[in-house]
Design an enzyme around this catalytic site. Structure first.
Site, PDB file in Angstrom:
ATOM      1  N   HIS A  81       0.897  -1.022  -0.052  1.00  0.00           N
ATOM      2  CA  HIS A  81      -0.417   0.406   0.091  1.00  0.00           C
ATOM      3  C   HIS A  81       0.933   0.859   0.181  1.00  0.00           C
ATOM      4  O   HIS A  81       1.363   1.729   1.013  1.00  0.00           O
ATOM      5  CB  HIS A  81      -0.821  -0.102   1.112  1.00  0.00           C
ATOM      6  CG  HIS A  81      -1.787   1.374   1.265  1.00  0.00           C
ATOM      7  ND1 HIS A  81      -2.647   2.378   1.042  1.00  0.00           N
ATOM      8  CD2 HIS A  81      -3.248   0.569   0.924  1.00  0.00           C
ATOM      9  CE1 HIS A  81      -3.580   3.024   0.793  1.00  0.00           C
ATOM     10  NE2 HIS A  81      -4.357   2.150   1.162  1.00  0.00           N
ATOM     11  N   HIS A 154      -9.075  22.847 -50.910  1.00  0.00           N
ATOM     12  CA  HIS A 154      -9.047  21.354 -51.289  1.00  0.00           C
ATOM     13  C   HIS A 154      -7.216  21.051 -51.778  1.00  0.00           C
ATOM     14  O   HIS A 154      -6.703  20.439 -52.524  1.00  0.00           O
ATOM     15  CB  HIS A 154      -9.835  20.857 -52.660  1.00  0.00           C
ATOM     16  CG  HIS A 154     -11.114  21.377 -51.591  1.00  0.00           C
ATOM     17  ND1 HIS A 154     -12.073  20.311 -51.303  1.00  0.00           N
ATOM     18  CD2 HIS A 154     -12.259  22.420 -52.418  1.00  0.00           C
ATOM     19  CE1 HIS A 154     -13.175  21.432 -51.431  1.00  0.00           C
ATOM     20  NE2 HIS A 154     -13.236  22.259 -52.233  1.00  0.00           N
ATOM     21  N   SER A 284      18.788  14.887 -43.272  1.00  0.00           N
ATOM     22  CA  SER A 284      18.921  13.097 -44.311  1.00  0.00           C
ATOM     23  C   SER A 284      20.271  12.790 -44.076  1.00  0.00           C
ATOM     24  O   SER A 284      21.370  13.248 -44.528  1.00  0.00           O
ATOM     25  CB  SER A 284      18.466  12.734 -44.991  1.00  0.00           C
ATOM     26  OG  SER A 284      17.947  11.523 -46.174  1.00  0.00           O
ATOM     27  N   ARG A 298       7.721  16.083 -35.794  1.00  0.00           N
ATOM     28  CA  ARG A 298       7.552  16.624 -34.076  1.00  0.00           C
ATOM     29  C   ARG A 298       6.267  16.387 -33.551  1.00  0.00           C
ATOM     30  O   ARG A 298       5.334  15.778 -32.757  1.00  0.00           O
ATOM     31  CB  ARG A 298       8.654  16.870 -34.026  1.00  0.00           C
ATOM     32  CG  ARG A 298       9.101  16.234 -31.781  1.00  0.00           C
ATOM     33  CD  ARG A 298      10.190  16.346 -31.301  1.00  0.00           C
ATOM     34  NE  ARG A 298      11.010  15.744 -32.338  1.00  0.00           N
ATOM     35  CZ  ARG A 298      12.410  16.765 -32.068  1.00  0.00           C
ATOM     36  NH1 ARG A 298      12.701  16.920 -30.695  1.00  0.00           N
ATOM     37  NH2 ARG A 298      13.179  15.994 -32.082  1.00  0.00           N
ATOM     38  N   ARG A 324     -16.605   4.577  -6.290  1.00  0.00           N
ATOM     39  CA  ARG A 324     -15.174   4.272  -6.785  1.00  0.00           C
ATOM     40  C   ARG A 324     -14.502   3.261  -7.239  1.00  0.00           C
ATOM     41  O   ARG A 324     -14.996   1.874  -6.265  1.00  0.00           O
ATOM     42  CB  ARG A 324     -13.779   4.996  -6.537  1.00  0.00           C
ATOM     43  CG  ARG A 324     -13.161   4.166  -5.206  1.00  0.00           C
ATOM     44  CD  ARG A 324     -12.137   3.082  -5.573  1.00  0.00           C
ATOM     45  NE  ARG A 324     -10.747   4.510  -6.592  1.00  0.00           N
ATOM     46  CZ  ARG A 324      -9.943   4.646  -5.830  1.00  0.00           C
ATOM     47  NH1 ARG A 324      -9.395   4.619  -4.990  1.00  0.00           N
ATOM     48  NH2 ARG A 324      -9.490   5.521  -7.178  1.00  0.00           N
TER      49      ARG A 324
END
Length: 481
Positions: A81, A154, A284, A298, A324
């Site tokens: 606990h 679009h 790259s 990101r 609960r």
């Protein structure tokens, strides 16, 4: 030393700010628990519980940050606990208080109340950063309010707008998010001192069924813990609808951030706008020429995670049984901190992106020139009619030339030569001298510059004035590339 033999969350190890990482750290969590136990003891003593001594409270205050995690781990292993493990650990360093720590309380007194404090403090961290994003983007919008650019519907060429007006579309959504963040911050209350099932039954015994004292206890502990109000009713826990409300706000911001970053990625592909790119940054490992929009990518990646976390809050709120059930605990230990850590990271990235957005006016101008002749055809027709032409004849001549020019662009990859065709067409000779003015991009942007000015004056500046202090406290982390 860092232990590289165990998984560590990139949110804390790689991305999040130190202040947000600390907000959900064990050090803060358990020091909040100890402060809550102190607040409870102070209030109980003030309301007449004689077993609580000044010495006990002083020992507790002196050891609020003196947490022996080895002792706590051993206690938790033995007792299974976590709250009782820390009750005993606190009692070791505050022996005069050992018998009164957690008096009358249930575990949720410290767990739920500390989580409400965490969420409140986390919102206090992200709100200034959001205001900072609004300020940086508003500066960008004003700077480029007059620069014409091709609009897209679009993702197909449409009427012109301006770079600054487009930024205002992003700004407006961030302002919506600021409204939501602020509302969520104001709505968070304290769980308070409610007992095991929310009935305060244990305090009825402690205070000899004195209802007034129990209400005073709840109000006093709430005030000592930095809140104006507590929830009027709870079960063992505060309603998990609170978590759902807060994470809904964060997830909604995730949608905003994803949209903005996606727009910038599309514009980077068109070579019109780019995010900052460091002098020695590598795009790259194979293609040395590349300038990938990694910050915006990101933002999109983390925003998807942020939006997905809302599902946890929905499901947890929906399956809480009666007063609960404990199946919320493990999920919330992950979903709530990660939602705030992710929000913090995304805001830091947006601050960095808005601070260094690069605009390429010549590239923008080139794209306008490719499409504007088609858009200007109605102007050509009107000008020729004013010069004595027949509207239907004008329309047919323009239709034929436009379709032929479009065919050359699409099938042969040539430049749009509609203007050259018009100049060579005998029927349009009376308006040849007007073509340059008819093709002026600034005549195709409508009220975009004025809309930016009005938006700044009426919507943005009042917000920046209102949050001036928050803006001063806005801390910008260095982006970990």
């Amino acid at each position: 030393m860092t232990d590289h033999s165990k998984y560590a969350s990139p949110l804390t190890n790689r991305y999040a700010s130190k202040e947000m990482a600390y907000n959900f750290s064990d050090d803060k969590k358990f020091s909040i628990w100890r402060q809550l136990w102190i607040n409870l003891a102070v209030a109980e003593k003030q309301l007449g519980i004689e077993d609580i001594t000044d010495e006990a409270i002083e020992q507790m205050k002196a050891n609020i940050h003196n947490i022996d995690y080895e002792v706590a781990a051993a206690e938790e292993k033995r007792r299974r606990h976590d709250v009782m493990a820390h009750v005993h650990t606190f009692g070791v360093v505050a022996p005069a208080a050992a018998g009164i720590i957690h008096l009358g309380a249930t575990s949720c007194y410290v767990t739920d109340n500390s989580e409400l404090i965490n969420m409140r403090d986390a919102l206090d961290i992200v709100i200034p950063k959001l205001v900072s994003c609004i300020k940086k983007l508003s500066d960008f919008a004003v700077k480029y309010k007059d620069l014409p650019t091709l609009g897209f519907t679009h993702f197909q060429p449409a009427q012109l707008t301006t770079v600054g007006k487009r930024a205002c579309l992003w700004l407006q959504e961030l302002i919506f998010d600021l409204r939501n963040f602020t509302r969520a911050r104001k709505d968070i209350r304290f769980r308070g001192v409610k007992g095991t099932t929310g009935t305060q039954a244990s305090f009825m015994t402690l205070f000899n069924r004195d209802h007034d004292k129990i209400e005073q206890l709840d109000a006093l502990v709430t005030k000592l813990s930095g809140f104006e109000k507590s929830y009027a009713v709870t079960g063992q826990t505060y309603s998990r609808k609170v978590d759902l409300d807060v994470l809904s706000v964060l997830a909604s911001f995730g949608a905003t951030a994803h949209k903005i970053a996606t727009d910038i990625r599309l514009l980077a592909h068109l070579k019109e706008i780019e995010e900052p790119f460091e002098k020695d940054q590598i795009g790259s490992s194979a293609m040395a020429y590349k300038r990938n929009p990694m910050r915006c990518e990101r933002v999109c990646s983390l925003s998807r995670h942020l939006m997905a976390l809302l599902s946890d809050a929905h499901q947890t709120a929906s399956v809480q049984w009666l007063e609960r059930t404990l199946d919320d605990s493990a999920n919330r230990r992950i979903s709530i901190p990660e939602a705030f850590l992710t929000t913090d990271v995304v805001l830091t990235l947006l601050q960095n992106i808005f601070d260094g957005l690069v605009v390429y006016p010549k590239s923008i101008e080139r794209r306008i020139k490719q499409e504007l002749p088609f858009m200007a055809t109605e102007n050509f027709i009107m000008a020729r009619v004013k010069a004595g032409g027949d509207r239907q004849v004008c329309h047919e001549e323009i239709r034929v030339m436009s379709q032929e020019a479009a065919r050359m662009v699409k099938e042969q990859g040539k430049e749009n030569d509609l203007i050259e065709r018009i100049k060579k067409n005998e029927y349009f000779q009376p308006i040849i001298d007007q073509l340059d003015s008819l093709l002026d991009p600034t005549t195709f942007i409508g009220r975009a510059p004025q809309q930016v000015e009005n938006f700044m004056k009426n919507e943005v500046q009042p917000i920046l004035d209102e949050y001036a202090d928050a803006l001063k406290n806005a801390h910008q982390e260095e982006v970990n590339v």
